[in-house]
Write an enzyme that holds these catalytic residues in place. Structure first.
Site, short mmCIF file in Angstrom:
data_model
loop_
_atom_site.label_atom_id
_atom_site.label_comp_id
_atom_site.label_asym_id
_atom_site.label_seq_id
_atom_site.Cartn_x
_atom_site.Cartn_y
_atom_site.Cartn_z
CG HIS A 106 -24.82 28.49 -38.22
ND1 HIS A 106 -25.01 27.16 -38.46
CD2 HIS A 106 -25.35 29.15 -39.29
CE1 HIS A 106 -25.61 27.01 -39.63
NE2 HIS A 106 -25.84 28.20 -40.16
CD GLU A 107 -25.89 32.95 -39.58
OE1 GLU A 107 -25.43 33.11 -40.72
OE2 GLU A 107 -26.90 32.24 -39.35
CG HIS A 137 -22.93 30.62 -43.24
ND1 HIS A 137 -22.95 29.65 -44.21
CD2 HIS A 137 -24.01 30.37 -42.43
CE1 HIS A 137 -24.00 28.83 -44.00
NE2 HIS A 137 -24.65 29.25 -42.93
CD GLU A 141 -26.30 25.36 -42.91
OE1 GLU A 141 -26.17 26.47 -43.47
OE2 GLU A 141 -26.85 25.23 -41.80
ZN ZN Z 1 -26.47 28.35 -42.19
#
Ligand code: ZN
Length: 515
Positions: free
Chosen positions: A274-275, A278, A304
């Site tokens: 997830h990170e 980003h 997101e």
């Molecule tokens: Zn996030």
């Protein structure tokens, strides 16, 4: 008409913005350190350091000179500048938006908001621990009053509601009504899907995720996975923190964090994906435009979409596990000897109603968001009193999930957002899921069978596609326009539903397509 890039007002504006960005990223270094390695004794002086830098940043962003340069440039911009002088047009448009928001907010209100947010967050921690909403209530009331004042000060369009003004801070150009239009059918479809899953009676072997996963091995795997998807460790790092995050400290320095749980595989693995998603967005921005809107990300929702792309659309896909599972078995010898690739893939796609948003699966997650979106709109409109939040939360939770939270810690006290003044922020998470589904579908169409590529460990085509279609444009397009440009269609809930059905149907024995 020639470009305005050499115009003295533009040169001055860009120099000013880049200097402000240098101040801002200096503060980000302090913030990163605070959340990773700062010893408790350093906290007090750190607060002074960050407050000073934040004040200097605010001063630069509200400097009357900035207003003069903007006025000069706006007068000079030809009507077709959005096509022929894109960088100037975008940088002026976005700087004007921020300048107006910042200068319309009285300094006393900014300071009061910051003070109340700091206090309210501390009280919220204690209230959640004790599961006692009455402790938090006076601070929630204060915060709501201040946020309404802020929205009133910043409101420039009489057709925008106060909630719209708050939402606009995180998702520029988006209105609550636009969100509502996609949330309504999304809720209906998700509820139906959840009902079918529950009725199927099928369940994965969830315990395979809760076995002993030594932290040292998890750490090595997290770095490898971030490398597979193309995170550049020459221009970034992965560290640890209790609340994982991604922050940019400069055009070539992106910091990720994750957290390791020796008895739960998902936490670090999917947290890192997830990170890193980003992070790939930050690393894909044009470095030359650093410090200006053309070098910045579009919105929280688009940000997101990039994290969810890698966490869910890639990381929870069948193709990904074809490649990853044998490597996982090697990394954790004996732990997964009795588990098949199919069983593991099913386990990471377990769908089950639960009380806590951050632990929710891909289906129920969006229902958590819609409940918050409903409540916070009513709170800001003055239709729902903060004192009535626990009762309303529980009533609506039962309506959506068929469960009643046993206490407020597992209900309305679970999230930090409202205490921090982040009202209007929640919908961006679900928007991110929908944007991700639309981008994934467009990429799959452009690149051919993505699942086949993932099965061979080839993630480069997708990353390059995201760089090309999304990252390199900075803030050129607003979110709604970006989706239209990249996907050839407006924001739509259906690609997300199609993605979930296609993936979950074989796991739970459901119909892949309805009507
Ligand atoms: Zn996030």
């Amino acid at each position: 008409m020639g470009s305005l890039t050499q115009h003295p007002a533009y040169v001055a504006l860009i120099g000013h913005l880049k200097e402000a960005a240098t101040l801002g990223t200096t503060n980000a270094v302090l913030g990163w350190d605070e959340q990773t390695y700062l010893p408790p004794g350093g906290a007090e002086h750190r607060a002074e350091q960050t407050a000073l830098l934040a004040g200097m940043y605010h001063q630069r962003m509200t400097d009357p000179q900035l207003g003069e340069w903007l006025a000069t440039l706006e007068e000079q911009l030809p009507p077709d500048a959005s096509e022929h002088d894109v960088a100037v047009w975008v940088n002026v448009r976005e700087t004007r938006r921020r300048y107006d928001r910042a200068t319309r907010t009285p300094r006393a209100l900014v300071e009061e908001l910051s003070r109340v947010a700091t206090m309210a967050q501390q009280v919220w921690v204690a209230a959640r621990r004790a599961s006692d909403f009455s402790l938090f209530l006076p601070w929630l009331e204060k915060m709501v009053t201040l946020k309404r004042e802020q929205a009133q000060a910043q409101q420039t369009d009489e057709h925008a509601t106060l909630y719209d003004v708050l939402l606009d801070e995180y998702e520029p150009g988006m209105r609550a009504a636009d969100v509502q239009r996609v949330f309504e059918p999304l809720r209906e479809e998700l509820t139906r899907l959840l009902g079918e899953i529950t009725a199927s009676g099928r369940r994965p072997r969830r315990e395979v995720l809760q076995r002993e996963y030594p932290v040292a091995r998890q750490r090595e795997l997290a770095i490898r996975v971030a490398e597979w998807i193309g995170f550049d460790f020459e221009r970034g790092r992965l560290d640890e923190s209790p609340h994982p995050f991604c922050t940019s400290l400069g055009p070539h320095d992106c910091r990720l964090t994750t957290r390791y749980d020796p008895h739960y595989f998902n936490s670090a693995f999917f947290g890192t994906l997830h990170e890193a998603g980003h992070g790939l967005y930050e690393q894909g921005l044009p470095p030359d435009a650093f410090g200006t809107p053309m070098g910045e990300t579009v919105s929280l929702g688009i940000h997101e979409s990039q994290s969810r792309m890698w966490e869910n659309f890639v990381g929870r896909s069948r193709g990904f596990w074809r490649y990853c599972f044998p490597r996982l078995q090697e990394a954790f010898p004996e732990v997964l000897d009795d588990v098949s690739e199919d069983e593991f893939h099913f386990a990471v796609n377990d769908v089950q109603p639960s009380f806590i948003r951050v632990e929710a699966d891909e289906v129920t997650y969006n229902l958590h968001i819609m409940l918050r979106f409903e409540l916070e709109q009513e709170i800001i409109a003055g239709e729902l009193k903060p004192a009535d939040v626990p009762e309303e939360w529980n009533r609506r939770f039962e309506r959506d999930f068929g469960l009643r939270p046993p206490d407020d810690a597992q209900g309305c006290l679970q999230d930090v957002h409202w205490s921090a003044g982040l009202i209007g922020y929640f919908p961006t998470y679900a928007l991110g899921n929908m944007y991700a589904a639309q981008f994934y579908r467009a990429a799959d169409r452009d690149l051919g069978e993505l699942q086949g590529l993932f099965g061979r460990g080839d993630f480069t085509p997708l990353r390059r596609w995201l760089n090309e279609k999304i990252h390199r444009h900075g803030m050129r397009f607003r979110a709604a326009e970006l989706v239209r440009v990249v996907c050839g269609e407006p924001l739509d809930h259906r690609p997300l539903i199609d993605h979930l059905r296609r993936k979950l149907a074989p796991l739970y024995g459901l119909q892949a397509v309805t009507d």
